[in-house]
Motif scaffolding. Structure first.
Motif, short mmCIF file in Angstrom:
data_model
loop_
_atom_site.label_atom_id
_atom_site.label_comp_id
_atom_site.label_asym_id
_atom_site.label_seq_id
_atom_site.Cartn_x
_atom_site.Cartn_y
_atom_site.Cartn_z
N TYR A 105 -6.37 17.56 -10.90
CA TYR A 105 -7.55 17.49 -10.03
C TYR A 105 -8.22 16.11 -10.12
O TYR A 105 -8.59 15.53 -9.11
N ALA A 106 -8.38 15.60 -11.33
CA ALA A 106 -9.09 14.33 -11.52
C ALA A 106 -8.31 13.16 -10.92
O ALA A 106 -8.90 12.30 -10.24
N ILE A 107 -7.01 13.11 -11.14
CA ILE A 107 -6.21 12.02 -10.59
C ILE A 107 -6.17 12.10 -9.06
O ILE A 107 -6.23 11.07 -8.38
N GLY A 108 -6.11 13.30 -8.52
CA GLY A 108 -6.16 13.46 -7.07
C GLY A 108 -7.48 12.99 -6.49
O GLY A 108 -7.53 12.33 -5.45
N LEU A 109 -8.57 13.31 -7.18
CA LEU A 109 -9.89 12.86 -6.72
C LEU A 109 -10.01 11.34 -6.79
O LEU A 109 -10.56 10.71 -5.88
N VAL A 110 -9.47 10.74 -7.86
CA VAL A 110 -9.50 9.28 -7.97
C VAL A 110 -8.70 8.64 -6.85
O VAL A 110 -9.13 7.63 -6.26
N ASP A 111 -7.55 9.20 -6.51
CA ASP A 111 -6.76 8.68 -5.39
C ASP A 111 -7.52 8.78 -4.07
O ASP A 111 -7.49 7.86 -3.26
N LEU A 112 -8.20 9.90 -3.84
CA LEU A 112 -8.97 10.05 -2.61
C LEU A 112 -10.12 9.05 -2.53
O LEU A 112 -10.39 8.47 -1.48
N VAL A 113 -10.81 8.86 -3.64
CA VAL A 113 -11.93 7.90 -3.65
C VAL A 113 -11.40 6.49 -3.43
O VAL A 113 -12.00 5.71 -2.67
N TYR A 114 -10.26 6.17 -4.05
CA TYR A 114 -9.66 4.85 -3.84
C TYR A 114 -9.28 4.65 -2.38
O TYR A 114 -9.49 3.57 -1.81
N ALA A 115 -8.72 5.68 -1.76
CA ALA A 115 -8.30 5.55 -0.36
C ALA A 115 -9.49 5.41 0.57
O ALA A 115 -9.44 4.67 1.55
N LYS A 116 -10.58 6.08 0.26
CA LYS A 116 -11.74 6.07 1.16
C LYS A 116 -12.81 5.05 0.77
O LYS A 116 -13.85 4.98 1.41
N LEU A 117 -12.55 4.25 -0.25
CA LEU A 117 -13.55 3.29 -0.71
C LEU A 117 -13.99 2.30 0.38
O LEU A 117 -15.20 2.03 0.50
N PRO A 118 -13.09 1.74 1.20
CA PRO A 118 -13.57 0.87 2.28
C PRO A 118 -14.50 1.58 3.27
O PRO A 118 -15.45 0.98 3.78
N LEU A 119 -14.25 2.87 3.50
CA LEU A 119 -15.13 3.61 4.40
C LEU A 119 -16.50 3.83 3.76
O LEU A 119 -17.53 3.74 4.44
N PHE A 120 -16.52 4.12 2.47
CA PHE A 120 -17.79 4.31 1.76
C PHE A 120 -18.61 3.02 1.78
O PHE A 120 -19.83 3.05 1.89
N ARG A 121 -17.93 1.89 1.67
CA ARG A 121 -18.64 0.59 1.68
C ARG A 121 -19.28 0.30 3.03
O ARG A 121 -20.29 -0.38 3.10
N HIS A 122 -18.69 0.83 4.10
CA HIS A 122 -19.25 0.64 5.44
C HIS A 122 -20.23 1.74 5.83
O HIS A 122 -20.74 1.76 6.94
N GLY A 123 -20.49 2.66 4.92
CA GLY A 123 -21.46 3.71 5.18
C GLY A 123 -20.92 4.93 5.88
O GLY A 123 -21.69 5.80 6.29
N VAL A 124 -19.62 5.03 6.05
CA VAL A 124 -19.01 6.19 6.69
C VAL A 124 -18.67 7.19 5.59
O VAL A 124 -17.81 6.94 4.76
N LEU A 125 -19.36 8.32 5.59
CA LEU A 125 -19.15 9.29 4.52
C LEU A 125 -18.30 10.46 4.94
O LEU A 125 -17.66 11.10 4.10
N THR A 126 -18.28 10.80 6.21
CA THR A 126 -17.50 11.96 6.65
C THR A 126 -16.49 11.53 7.70
O THR A 126 -16.85 11.11 8.80
N THR A 127 -15.23 11.64 7.34
CA THR A 127 -14.13 11.45 8.29
C THR A 127 -13.11 12.54 8.03
O THR A 127 -12.99 13.05 6.92
N PHE A 128 -12.39 12.91 9.05
CA PHE A 128 -11.36 13.92 8.93
C PHE A 128 -10.03 13.29 9.28
O PHE A 128 -9.85 12.76 10.37
N GLY A 129 -9.10 13.34 8.35
CA GLY A 129 -7.78 12.76 8.57
C GLY A 129 -7.73 11.30 8.17
O GLY A 129 -8.75 10.66 7.92
N PRO A 130 -6.54 10.74 8.13
CA PRO A 130 -6.36 9.37 7.66
C PRO A 130 -6.48 8.30 8.75
O PRO A 130 -6.12 7.15 8.50
#
Length: 101
Positions: free
Chosen positions: A39-64
């Motif tokens: 669970y933890a490694i999967g969550l870290v991968d998701l945060v890593y993948a979505k980090l550019p979106l978080f930096r731009h203020g986009v918090l909710t997206t569905f799909g890649p």
């Protein structure tokens, strides 16, 4: 390695892999550690993948579709690890239900 050699190795090694999997399900502290690590490694991968979106203020997206192409593999890998953790969690619960009955 040729395709028939791969299948032969899979057939010969599958009982050992199944036995190791059952040991992971049965041994008490290790099963929760493996589950939590998946669970933890999967969550870290998701945060890593979505980090550019978080930096731009986009918090909710569905799909890649909004994730940069370089990080989409981490996105899918994260969800795969979370799914494996969930399947492992269900195996542990099923084992304890059967063991207590």
């Amino acid at each position: 390695m040729r395709r028939h050699e791969l299948w032969a190795n899979l057939i010969l090694l599958s009982p050992m892999i199944f036995g190791l999997g059952m040991l992971l399900v049965v041994i008490w502290p290790i099963n929760y550690i493996v589950m939590g690590a998946l669970y933890a490694i999967g969550l870290v991968d998701l945060v890593y993948a979505k980090l550019p979106l978080f930096r731009h203020g986009v918090l909710t997206t569905f799909g890649p579709s909004h994730i940069p192409r370089k990080r989409r593999l981490a996105y899918f890998r994260g969800y795969t690890r979370i799914a494996l953790g969930t399947a492992f969690n269900l195996l542990v619960v099923l084992y304890y239900l059967v063991a207590t009955s």
